[in-house]
Every structure is written in C-alpha cells, then in structure tokens.
Design a protein around this motif. Sequence first.
Motif, PDB file in Angstrom:
ATOM      1  N   ILE A   1       0.862  -1.187   0.000  1.00  0.00           N
ATOM      2  CA  ILE A   1       0.000   0.000   0.000  1.00  0.00           C
ATOM      3  C   ILE A   1       0.895   1.233   0.000  1.00  0.00           C
ATOM      4  CG2 ILE A   1      -1.767   1.313   1.233  1.00  0.00           C
ATOM      5  CD1 ILE A   1      -2.649  -1.356   2.531  1.00  0.00           C
ATOM      6  N   ASP A   2       0.869   1.962  -1.104  1.00  0.00           N
ATOM      7  CA  ASP A   2       1.601   3.229  -1.216  1.00  0.00           C
ATOM      8  C   ASP A   2       3.099   3.079  -0.973  1.00  0.00           C
ATOM      9  OD1 ASP A   2       1.789   5.938  -1.795  1.00  0.00           O
ATOM     10  OD2 ASP A   2       1.314   6.580   0.253  1.00  0.00           O
ATOM     11  N   CYS A   3       3.693   2.017  -1.538  1.00  0.00           N
ATOM     12  CA  CYS A   3       5.133   1.790  -1.361  1.00  0.00           C
ATOM     13  C   CYS A   3       5.950   2.323  -2.534  1.00  0.00           C
ATOM     14  CB  CYS A   3       5.425   0.302  -1.163  1.00  0.00           C
ATOM     15  SG  CYS A   3       5.157  -0.694  -2.643  1.00  0.00           S
ATOM     16  N   GLY A   4       5.282   2.651  -3.642  1.00  0.00           N
ATOM     17  CA  GLY A   4       5.988   3.190  -4.800  1.00  0.00           C
ATOM     18  C   GLY A   4       6.561   2.142  -5.744  1.00  0.00           C
ATOM     19  N   ASP A   5       6.397   0.863  -5.435  1.00  0.00           N
ATOM     20  CA  ASP A   5       6.875  -0.206  -6.309  1.00  0.00           C
ATOM     21  C   ASP A   5       5.774  -0.515  -7.327  1.00  0.00           C
ATOM     22  OD1 ASP A   5       7.532  -2.643  -7.531  1.00  0.00           O
ATOM     23  OD2 ASP A   5       8.339  -3.524  -5.698  1.00  0.00           O
ATOM     24  N   ASP A   6       5.992  -0.172  -8.596  1.00  0.00           N
ATOM     25  CA  ASP A   6       4.964  -0.334  -9.630  1.00  0.00           C
ATOM     26  C   ASP A   6       4.492  -1.775  -9.797  1.00  0.00           C
ATOM     27  OD1 ASP A   6       5.031   2.369 -10.153  1.00  0.00           O
ATOM     28  OD2 ASP A   6       6.407   2.189 -11.854  1.00  0.00           O
ATOM     29  N   THR A   7       5.296  -2.751  -9.392  1.00  0.00           N
ATOM     30  CA  THR A   7       4.896  -4.156  -9.540  1.00  0.00           C
ATOM     31  C   THR A   7       4.117  -4.676  -8.336  1.00  0.00           C
ATOM     32  OG1 THR A   7       6.939  -5.052  -8.577  1.00  0.00           O
ATOM     33  CG2 THR A   7       6.931  -4.632 -10.964  1.00  0.00           C
ATOM     34  N   LYS A   8       3.977  -3.854  -7.271  1.00  0.00           N
ATOM     35  CA  LYS A   8       3.299  -4.309  -6.059  1.00  0.00           C
ATOM     36  C   LYS A   8       2.250  -3.347  -5.514  1.00  0.00           C
ATOM     37  CE  LYS A   8       5.645  -6.430  -2.877  1.00  0.00           C
ATOM     38  NZ  LYS A   8       6.571  -6.814  -1.813  1.00  0.00           N
ATOM     39  N   ASP A   9       2.368  -2.082  -5.819  1.00  0.00           N
ATOM     40  CA  ASP A   9       1.555  -1.047  -5.174  1.00  0.00           C
ATOM     41  C   ASP A   9       0.117  -1.046  -5.684  1.00  0.00           C
ATOM     42  OD1 ASP A   9       0.693   1.145  -3.728  1.00  0.00           O
ATOM     43  OD2 ASP A   9       2.425   2.381  -4.252  1.00  0.00           O
ATOM     44  N   ILE A  10      -0.846  -1.328  -4.791  1.00  0.00           N
ATOM     45  CA  ILE A  10      -2.255  -1.370  -5.181  1.00  0.00           C
ATOM     46  C   ILE A  10      -2.926  -0.005  -5.121  1.00  0.00           C
ATOM     47  CG2 ILE A  10      -2.538  -3.794  -4.560  1.00  0.00           C
ATOM     48  CD1 ILE A  10      -3.915  -2.831  -1.939  1.00  0.00           C
ATOM     49  N   LEU A  11      -2.266   0.980  -4.530  1.00  0.00           N
ATOM     50  CA  LEU A  11      -2.848   2.319  -4.451  1.00  0.00           C
ATOM     51  C   LEU A  11      -2.996   2.886  -5.859  1.00  0.00           C
ATOM     52  CD1 LEU A  11      -3.762   4.154  -2.103  1.00  0.00           C
ATOM     53  CD2 LEU A  11      -1.623   5.379  -2.376  1.00  0.00           C
ATOM     54  N   GLY A  12      -4.160   3.454  -6.150  1.00  0.00           N
ATOM     55  CA  GLY A  12      -4.425   4.009  -7.475  1.00  0.00           C
ATOM     56  C   GLY A  12      -5.047   3.000  -8.428  1.00  0.00           C
ATOM     57  N   LYS A  13      -5.377   1.814  -7.911  1.00  0.00           N
ATOM     58  CA  LYS A  13      -6.036   0.766  -8.703  1.00  0.00           C
ATOM     59  C   LYS A  13      -7.509   0.703  -8.285  1.00  0.00           C
ATOM     60  CE  LYS A  13      -1.821  -0.218 -10.001  1.00  0.00           C
ATOM     61  NZ  LYS A  13      -1.122   0.958  -9.521  1.00  0.00           N
ATOM     62  N   ALA A  14      -8.259  -0.271  -8.804  1.00  0.00           N
ATOM     63  CA  ALA A  14      -9.673  -0.420  -8.438  1.00  0.00           C
ATOM     64  C   ALA A  14      -9.986  -1.883  -8.164  1.00  0.00           C
ATOM     65  CB  ALA A  14     -10.572   0.086  -9.559  1.00  0.00           C
ATOM     66  N   ILE A  15     -10.947  -2.101  -7.275  1.00  0.00           N
ATOM     67  CA  ILE A  15     -11.526  -3.433  -7.082  1.00  0.00           C
ATOM     68  C   ILE A  15     -12.775  -3.489  -7.952  1.00  0.00           C
ATOM     69  CG2 ILE A  15     -12.756  -4.944  -5.475  1.00  0.00           C
ATOM     70  CD1 ILE A  15      -9.806  -4.988  -4.953  1.00  0.00           C
ATOM     71  N   ILE A  16     -12.873  -4.541  -8.749  1.00  0.00           N
ATOM     72  CA  ILE A  16     -14.045  -4.760  -9.605  1.00  0.00           C
ATOM     73  C   ILE A  16     -14.656  -6.113  -9.245  1.00  0.00           C
ATOM     74  CG2 ILE A  16     -14.825  -5.242 -11.978  1.00  0.00           C
ATOM     75  CD1 ILE A  16     -14.291  -2.328 -11.668  1.00  0.00           C
ATOM     76  N   VAL A  17     -15.978  -6.122  -9.078  1.00  0.00           N
ATOM     77  CA  VAL A  17     -16.736  -7.360  -8.915  1.00  0.00           C
ATOM     78  C   VAL A  17     -17.518  -7.551 -10.213  1.00  0.00           C
ATOM     79  CG1 VAL A  17     -18.530  -8.567  -7.608  1.00  0.00           C
ATOM     80  CG2 VAL A  17     -16.913  -7.055  -6.418  1.00  0.00           C
ATOM     81  N   HIS A  18     -17.467  -8.776 -10.747  1.00  0.00           N
ATOM     82  CA  HIS A  18     -18.127  -9.092 -12.017  1.00  0.00           C
ATOM     83  C   HIS A  18     -19.416  -9.877 -11.784  1.00  0.00           C
ATOM     84  CE1 HIS A  18     -14.757  -7.926 -14.713  1.00  0.00           C
ATOM     85  NE2 HIS A  18     -14.029  -8.220 -13.646  1.00  0.00           N
ATOM     86  N   ILE A  19     -20.290  -9.858 -12.775  1.00  0.00           N
ATOM     87  CA  ILE A  19     -21.551 -10.592 -12.688  1.00  0.00           C
ATOM     88  C   ILE A  19     -21.335 -12.104 -12.775  1.00  0.00           C
ATOM     89  CG2 ILE A  19     -22.124 -10.573 -15.155  1.00  0.00           C
ATOM     90  CD1 ILE A  19     -25.051  -9.850 -14.190  1.00  0.00           C
ATOM     91  N   GLY A  20     -20.308 -12.523 -13.493  1.00  0.00           N
ATOM     92  CA  GLY A  20     -20.086 -13.946 -13.726  1.00  0.00           C
ATOM     93  C   GLY A  20     -18.870 -14.500 -13.010  1.00  0.00           C
TER      94      GLY A  20
END
Length: 191
Positions: free
Chosen positions: A149-168
């Motif tokens: 979380i907010d570590c600045g490592d582009d391969t690990k940092d989830i900050l600035g992403k989104a959680i999506i739930v799908h219908i299927g």
Amino acid sequence: MKNIRLFTLACTALLVATACKDAKKETETVTETEVEEVVTPPKKLSITLSPKSGSNVEGVINFTETDGMVSMVGTVTGLEEGKHAIHIHEKADCSADDGTSSGGHWNPTGQPHGAWGDATGYHKGDIGNITANANGRATVTKTTDEWCIDCGDDTKDILGKAIIVHIGVDDLKSQPSGDAGARVGCAGIIN
C-alpha cells in the motif's frame, strides 16, 4: 639504611600494583547503550464498492499492510446467489456506469490471466471468485506479500487501482480476463 631501601621499594611496588589494578578496572568497564526499536504502524485503507451496470452491488473492502504482508478483508452485498469474479483493475476510476473506466486487469508483470499462484502465470490483480449466499452476500479474504500500500513499487503497489466485482465467474483461464462478464461493483483503491 637497608630497611629504608626495602621500605621504599615496597611502597613503590604497592603504588605500581595499585595503579595497574585501577587501569585494569578502566579497561574492563562496559558501556551499555540502549537501542530503540522502530516499529512501523500498519497501513490501513478502507474502500466502498458502488453499484455498476444497473446492479445493487455494494460493499466494503479493508486493506491492512503489516510487516510486508497485505491483508484484504471485505463483504459484498446485492449479488445473485453463486460465484462472482473479483479482480484488481488498472485505474482507481469508477466514473463509467459500466465500470470500464477502471481499465483492464492490473498486470504489471505482463503475465497471462490465471489462478493466483499458478506456475504458468497470473495477473497481480487476479484475486479469483467469491461466492454469494442466498441473501446475495459474499466475503473475500486474501493475504499476500505480492501487494503493498503506497510503497511506490509499480509491480506491487495497489494504491491508485480499483476493485471490480463481475456478474459472472472467472474461469481462471480465458484471456485476458477470465470471461467474467459485466462489471457490477467498483471501488477505487485510494486514500
């Protein structure tokens, strides 16, 4: 005279012995220093899912990072009974009515879509499926050292992403996203 010399010699020997003993005490003195342990408090983040694609999906997802491990714990409501895909997507943008403004799956390492931990590869955003009960409620729990979380490592940092739930259901093999259907819930992972 011999007694005076003997007395002087004895006094000199006593002074030398005492001086050496004092010097020895100085070299044996141990200085203790107190080391202060630095404790990093856990990073915490709570996000709220909003309905997309005309659904009633809502929920809260909590992230906590402690000692290099990120835990994701949440509840999703308003789902149809059964399995539903849940992923991390590229952008914390849930502005589109259908959730497509969040982009595709978060895949910073350029791997194929798959099941988490699969030796043939998987996206860092490939969380998998959640199962909703008859009341439309599902829970999600995941702990990994592949996120931060907010570590600045582009391969690990989830900050600035989104959680999506799908219908299927995510079939865990179809490229590029598991053939999971419409996006019915979205939450930006932001502070």
